[in-house]
Structure formats: C-alpha cells, structure tokens
Design a protein around this motif. Structure first.
Motif, PDB file in Angstrom:
ATOM      1  N   MET A   1      92.667 -59.681  10.134  1.00 34.82           N
ATOM      2  CA  MET A   1      92.826 -61.000  10.709  1.00 34.82           C
ATOM      3  C   MET A   1      93.715 -60.964  11.940  1.00 34.82           C
ATOM      4  O   MET A   1      93.315 -61.324  13.010  1.00 34.82           O
ATOM      5  N   GLY A   2      94.974 -60.569  11.759  1.00 30.57           N
ATOM      6  CA  GLY A   2      95.914 -60.542  12.866  1.00 30.57           C
ATOM      7  C   GLY A   2      96.899 -59.410  12.665  1.00 30.57           C
ATOM      8  O   GLY A   2      96.691 -58.530  11.835  1.00 30.57           O
ATOM      9  N   ASP A   3      97.989 -59.450  13.414  1.00 28.81           N
ATOM     10  CA  ASP A   3      98.956 -58.361  13.384  1.00 28.81           C
ATOM     11  C   ASP A   3     100.064 -58.538  12.359  1.00 28.81           C
ATOM     12  O   ASP A   3     100.849 -57.633  12.163  1.00 28.81           O
ATOM     13  N   PHE A   4     100.169 -59.683  11.721  1.00 30.87           N
ATOM     14  CA  PHE A   4     101.271 -59.949  10.810  1.00 30.87           C
ATOM     15  C   PHE A   4     100.793 -59.979   9.362  1.00 30.87           C
ATOM     16  O   PHE A   4      99.659 -60.354   9.084  1.00 30.87           O
ATOM     17  N   ARG A   5     101.675 -59.618   8.455  1.00 34.06           N
ATOM     18  CA  ARG A   5     101.357 -59.560   7.025  1.00 34.06           C
ATOM     19  C   ARG A   5     102.302 -60.465   6.242  1.00 34.06           C
ATOM     20  O   ARG A   5     103.430 -60.721   6.665  1.00 34.06           O
ATOM     21  N   ALA A   6     101.855 -60.903   5.075  1.00 28.29           N
ATOM     22  CA  ALA A   6     102.686 -61.739   4.199  1.00 28.29           C
ATOM     23  C   ALA A   6     104.016 -61.038   3.934  1.00 28.29           C
ATOM     24  O   ALA A   6     104.061 -59.832   3.703  1.00 28.29           O
ATOM     25  N   GLY A   7     105.092 -61.807   4.009  1.00 26.40           N
ATOM     26  CA  GLY A   7     106.432 -61.301   3.764  1.00 26.40           C
ATOM     27  C   GLY A   7     107.156 -60.841   5.020  1.00 26.40           C
ATOM     28  O   GLY A   7     108.373 -60.672   5.007  1.00 26.40           O
ATOM     29  N   GLU A   8     106.427 -60.626   6.097  1.00 27.40           N
ATOM     30  CA  GLU A   8     107.035 -60.142   7.336  1.00 27.40           C
ATOM     31  C   GLU A   8     107.872 -61.243   7.987  1.00 27.40           C
ATOM     32  O   GLU A   8     107.488 -62.406   8.003  1.00 27.40           O
ATOM     33  N   ARG A   9     109.032 -60.852   8.533  1.00 29.45           N
ATOM     34  CA  ARG A   9     109.923 -61.788   9.215  1.00 29.45           C
ATOM     35  C   ARG A   9     109.512 -61.898  10.676  1.00 29.45           C
ATOM     36  O   ARG A   9     109.275 -60.884  11.333  1.00 29.45           O
ATOM     37  N   ILE A  34     106.330 -64.887   7.113  1.00 26.41           N
ATOM     38  CA  ILE A  34     104.895 -65.110   6.990  1.00 26.41           C
ATOM     39  C   ILE A  34     104.558 -65.319   5.515  1.00 26.41           C
ATOM     40  O   ILE A  34     104.923 -64.508   4.660  1.00 26.41           O
ATOM     41  N   VAL A  35     103.873 -66.421   5.223  1.00 23.25           N
ATOM     42  CA  VAL A  35     103.423 -66.700   3.864  1.00 23.25           C
ATOM     43  C   VAL A  35     102.003 -66.170   3.687  1.00 23.25           C
ATOM     44  O   VAL A  35     101.718 -65.434   2.736  1.00 23.25           O
ATOM     45  N   GLU A  36     101.113 -66.542   4.606  1.00 23.35           N
ATOM     46  CA  GLU A  36      99.733 -66.076   4.535  1.00 23.35           C
ATOM     47  C   GLU A  36      99.014 -66.353   5.849  1.00 23.35           C
ATOM     48  O   GLU A  36      99.474 -67.145   6.662  1.00 23.35           O
ATOM     49  N   SER A  37      97.873 -65.703   6.010  1.00 28.86           N
ATOM     50  CA  SER A  37      97.019 -65.936   7.171  1.00 28.86           C
ATOM     51  C   SER A  37      96.041 -67.052   6.841  1.00 28.86           C
ATOM     52  O   SER A  37      95.532 -67.131   5.716  1.00 28.86           O
ATOM     53  N   GLN A  38      95.768 -67.895   7.818  1.00 28.05           N
ATOM     54  CA  GLN A  38      94.825 -69.000   7.644  1.00 28.05           C
ATOM     55  C   GLN A  38      93.509 -68.747   8.377  1.00 28.05           C
ATOM     56  O   GLN A  38      92.728 -69.670   8.573  1.00 28.05           O
ATOM     57  N   GLY A  39      93.283 -67.502   8.800  1.00 25.71           N
ATOM     58  CA  GLY A  39      92.068 -67.174   9.531  1.00 25.71           C
ATOM     59  C   GLY A  39      92.300 -67.277  11.029  1.00 25.71           C
ATOM     60  O   GLY A  39      93.432 -67.324  11.500  1.00 25.71           O
ATOM     61  N   ARG A  40      91.213 -67.306  11.778  1.00 25.18           N
ATOM     62  CA  ARG A  40      91.284 -67.347  13.242  1.00 25.18           C
ATOM     63  C   ARG A  40      90.737 -68.683  13.729  1.00 25.18           C
ATOM     64  O   ARG A  40      89.680 -69.114  13.282  1.00 25.18           O
ATOM     65  N   TRP A  41      91.463 -69.290  14.674  1.00 22.21           N
ATOM     66  CA  TRP A  41      91.105 -70.614  15.179  1.00 22.21           C
ATOM     67  C   TRP A  41      91.337 -70.676  16.681  1.00 22.21           C
ATOM     68  O   TRP A  41      92.187 -69.982  17.221  1.00 22.21           O
ATOM     69  N   ALA A  42      90.619 -71.553  17.345  1.00 26.44           N
ATOM     70  CA  ALA A  42      90.828 -71.786  18.774  1.00 26.44           C
ATOM     71  C   ALA A  42      92.265 -72.272  18.985  1.00 26.44           C
ATOM     72  O   ALA A  42      92.769 -73.094  18.218  1.00 26.44           O
ATOM     73  N   LEU A  43      92.911 -71.759  20.018  1.00 29.65           N
ATOM     74  CA  LEU A  43      94.288 -72.124  20.324  1.00 29.65           C
ATOM     75  C   LEU A  43      94.354 -73.602  20.699  1.00 29.65           C
ATOM     76  O   LEU A  43      93.785 -74.030  21.704  1.00 29.65           O
ATOM     77  N   ALA A  44      95.039 -74.379  19.889  1.00 28.07           N
ATOM     78  CA  ALA A  44      95.074 -75.836  20.050  1.00 28.07           C
ATOM     79  C   ALA A  44      95.593 -76.273  21.412  1.00 28.07           C
ATOM     80  O   ALA A  44      95.130 -77.268  21.967  1.00 28.07           O
ATOM     81  N   ASP A  45      96.541 -75.538  21.976  1.00 26.47           N
ATOM     82  CA  ASP A  45      97.093 -75.885  23.286  1.00 26.47           C
ATOM     83  C   ASP A  45      95.991 -75.880  24.343  1.00 26.47           C
ATOM     84  O   ASP A  45      95.929 -76.763  25.203  1.00 26.47           O
ATOM     85  N   GLU A  46      95.126 -74.869  24.282  1.00 24.88           N
ATOM     86  CA  GLU A  46      94.051 -74.749  25.267  1.00 24.88           C
ATOM     87  C   GLU A  46      92.933 -75.755  24.998  1.00 24.88           C
ATOM     88  O   GLU A  46      92.324 -76.273  25.933  1.00 24.88           O
ATOM     89  N   VAL A  47      92.688 -76.060  23.730  1.00 30.12           N
ATOM     90  CA  VAL A  47      91.696 -77.092  23.394  1.00 30.12           C
ATOM     91  C   VAL A  47      92.150 -78.421  23.978  1.00 30.12           C
ATOM     92  O   VAL A  47      91.373 -79.133  24.621  1.00 30.12           O
ATOM     93  N   PRO A  54      88.535 -71.680  24.882  1.00 31.87           N
ATOM     94  CA  PRO A  54      89.913 -71.383  24.483  1.00 31.87           C
ATOM     95  C   PRO A  54      89.993 -70.074  23.705  1.00 31.87           C
ATOM     96  O   PRO A  54      89.046 -69.674  23.035  1.00 31.87           O
ATOM     97  N   ARG A  55      91.155 -69.432  23.828  1.00 32.39           N
ATOM     98  CA  ARG A  55      91.396 -68.209  23.056  1.00 32.39           C
ATOM     99  C   ARG A  55      91.304 -68.516  21.562  1.00 32.39           C
ATOM    100  O   ARG A  55      91.666 -69.608  21.130  1.00 32.39           O
ATOM    101  N   VAL A  56      90.848 -67.541  20.809  1.00 31.26           N
ATOM    102  CA  VAL A  56      90.805 -67.641  19.357  1.00 31.26           C
ATOM    103  C   VAL A  56      91.842 -66.662  18.828  1.00 31.26           C
ATOM    104  O   VAL A  56      91.833 -65.486  19.201  1.00 31.26           O
ATOM    105  N   GLU A  57      92.743 -67.157  17.998  1.00 33.25           N
ATOM    106  CA  GLU A  57      93.841 -66.334  17.485  1.00 33.25           C
ATOM    107  C   GLU A  57      94.000 -66.535  15.982  1.00 33.25           C
ATOM    108  O   GLU A  57      93.578 -67.556  15.439  1.00 33.25           O
ATOM    109  N   ALA A  58      94.673 -65.573  15.369  1.00 28.72           N
ATOM    110  CA  ALA A  58      95.056 -65.714  13.966  1.00 28.72           C
ATOM    111  C   ALA A  58      96.093 -66.833  13.860  1.00 28.72           C
ATOM    112  O   ALA A  58      96.926 -67.007  14.752  1.00 28.72           O
ATOM    113  N   VAL A  59      96.006 -67.603  12.782  1.00 26.52           N
ATOM    114  CA  VAL A  59      96.969 -68.664  12.491  1.00 26.52           C
ATOM    115  C   VAL A  59      97.661 -68.281  11.176  1.00 26.52           C
ATOM    116  O   VAL A  59      97.009 -67.855  10.221  1.00 26.52           O
ATOM    117  N   TYR A  60      98.974 -68.433  11.143  1.00 29.50           N
ATOM    118  CA  TYR A  60      99.766 -68.053   9.976  1.00 29.50           C
ATOM    119  C   TYR A  60     100.568 -69.237   9.461  1.00 29.50           C
ATOM    120  O   TYR A  60     101.100 -70.021  10.247  1.00 29.50           O
TER     121      TYR A  60
END
Length: 94
Positions: A1-9, A34-47, A54-60
């Motif tokens: 999904m992205g670069d971060f994992r659950a538990g990471e600061r 990080i609690v969990e990944s919510q998948g990948r979504w269009a970056l709301a700022d760009e929308v 818009p860029r699509v990024e992992a959401v945590y």
C-alpha cells in the motif's frame, strides 16, 4: 500500500499551505503512531483545487495522545492522513 506500517512513529509535516488541506492544524508538527492503512485515495488537496488528475496516495489512520495535543486527556485522537502529510519520526521522537 504505502511506505508506513502499523505501529510506526511518524511526524506530521508542519506548515500552513495555501488553499485547502486535510491536515488539521492541531496535529501539524506532532508525532503520532500509524494505526492502519486505509488504502490509496486521490489527494484531497488537489481534488479541492480542481487538479484534473490528482495524485493518488496511501492514506493512514494515525493516533495521537490527547495529552501531547492539548496537555491533558488520557485518550487517543485518530486522524486519517495522506502519505505526503507525514514523515518518519526521528529516533529521539519515537
């Protein structure tokens, strides 16, 4: 999904961007977990800015100690944040 994992600061990037952002002011510059990944979504700022593709990024889901945010409280506050809003916390912050 992205670069971060659950538990990471992670630290939320500080700053006050021009235009719309989904980063609440009260978490900017704060360290959370990080609690969990919510998948990948269009970056709301760009929308919101009307970017055609818009860029699509992992959401945590990121948890913050209420005491760290407001100086009191024994609970956690969770916020969903796009990957570009966060960075790994330095060891001293973790």
């Amino acid at each position: 999904m992205g670069d971060f994992r659950a538990g990471e600061r992670v630290r939320v990037r500080a700053g006050d961007p021009a235009g719309h952002t989904r980063v609440p002011r009260y978490v900017r510059g704060q360290v959370g977990r990080i609690v969990e990944s919510q998948g990948r979504w269009a970056l709301a700022d760009e929308v919101a800015a009307g970017v055609a593709e818009p860029r699509v990024e992992a959401v945590y889901t990121v948890a913050f100690a209420a005491r760290d945010l407001w100086g009191e409280g024994d609970h956690e506050v969770t916020v969903d944040l796009w990957e570009s809003y966060i960075e790994r916390a330095r060891r001293a912050e973790a």
